[in-house]
Design a protein around this motif. Structure first.
Motif, PDB file in Angstrom:
ATOM      1  N   SER A  40       0.800  -1.220   0.000  1.00  0.00           N
ATOM      2  CA  SER A  40       0.000   0.000   0.000  1.00  0.00           C
ATOM      3  C   SER A  40       0.835   1.272   0.000  1.00  0.00           C
ATOM      4  N   ARG A  55      -6.786   3.271   3.142  1.00  0.00           N
ATOM      5  CA  ARG A  55      -6.405   2.433   2.005  1.00  0.00           C
ATOM      6  C   ARG A  55      -6.381   0.959   2.395  1.00  0.00           C
ATOM      7  N   MET A  56      -5.954   0.701   3.636  1.00  0.00           N
ATOM      8  CA  MET A  56      -5.821  -0.678   4.101  1.00  0.00           C
ATOM      9  C   MET A  56      -7.029  -1.151   4.893  1.00  0.00           C
TER      10      MET A  56
END
Length: 155
Positions: A40, A55-56
C-alpha cells in the motif's frame, strides 16, 4: 453451503485467506498486515501516513503498531510531509522494497491459483456480487430498509 448465510461464507473465507497469508508471511518473520502495508506504500514517492489507514481498512491504533514494527525491522522510514507540516510520509527502504516484491509475488500466486481453478465467468460474478455488497454497505442500504426477513436457517 446452502444453509450458510452470506456473511458466514464471507467471514469464513476471509479467515481462511488471512490465515493462509499469515502462515506464508511467518516464514519471513512478517504478518499479513505487514505485507499489505508494503503493497500500500508508494514505491517511489512514499505515502502519507493518514492515507494508509483508509487504504488498508485498518484502524489507526493497529496501523500505528504495524508501522512501528515495520520501522524497527528496517522496512520503512518516515519523513515530514513537505505539503502538510503536521503530516508524515512513509517510505520503503531498499529492504522494504525487496520484501514488497515478495508480498506482491505471494498475492499474484494466490490470484493465479484461484484463476486456474475458477472459470472467468464465475470469477466475474464473484467480483460483481462483492461490489454490490460493498455498495449496499457504503450506501447504508442494509439496515435502513423496511424489515422483510424470511424464515431462513442461520448457520
Amino acid at each position: 453451503m446452502k444453509d450458510k448465510t452470506i456473511d458466514y461464507v464471507l467471514r469464513a473465507t476471509w479467515q481462511a485467506v488471512s490465515r493462509m497469508y499469515n502462515e506464508e508471511a511467518s516464514k519471513y518473520g512478517a504478518t499479513m498486515a505487514t505485507g499489505f502495508a508494503l503493497l500500500s506504500i508508494d514505491r517511489e514517492n512514499g505515502t502519507p501516513s493518514t492515507a494508509l489507514g483508509p487504504r488498508m481498512g485498518m484502524e489507526a491504533t493497529s496501523l500505528t503498531r504495524t508501522l512501528k514494527s515495520m520501522e524497527e525491522k528496517g522496512l520503512i522510514y518516515r519523513k515530514p510531509n513537505p505539503d502538510d507540516g503536521r503530516g508524515v510520509l512513509i517510505y520503503l527502504t531498499d529492504f522494504g522494497k525487496e520484501k514488497r516484491e515478495l508480498s506482491k509475488n505471494t498475492v499474484l500466486k494466490f490470484n493465479e491459483t484461484v484463476k486456474q481453478n475458477v472459470t472467468p465467468e464465475k470469477l466475474l460474478h464473484f467480483m460483481e456480487v462483492a461490489e454490490i455488497i460493498n455498495e449496499l454497505i457504503q450506501d447504508k442500504n442494509i439496515f435502513n430498509q423496511p424489515e422483510k426477513i424470511e424464515n431462513e436457517k442461520i448457520y
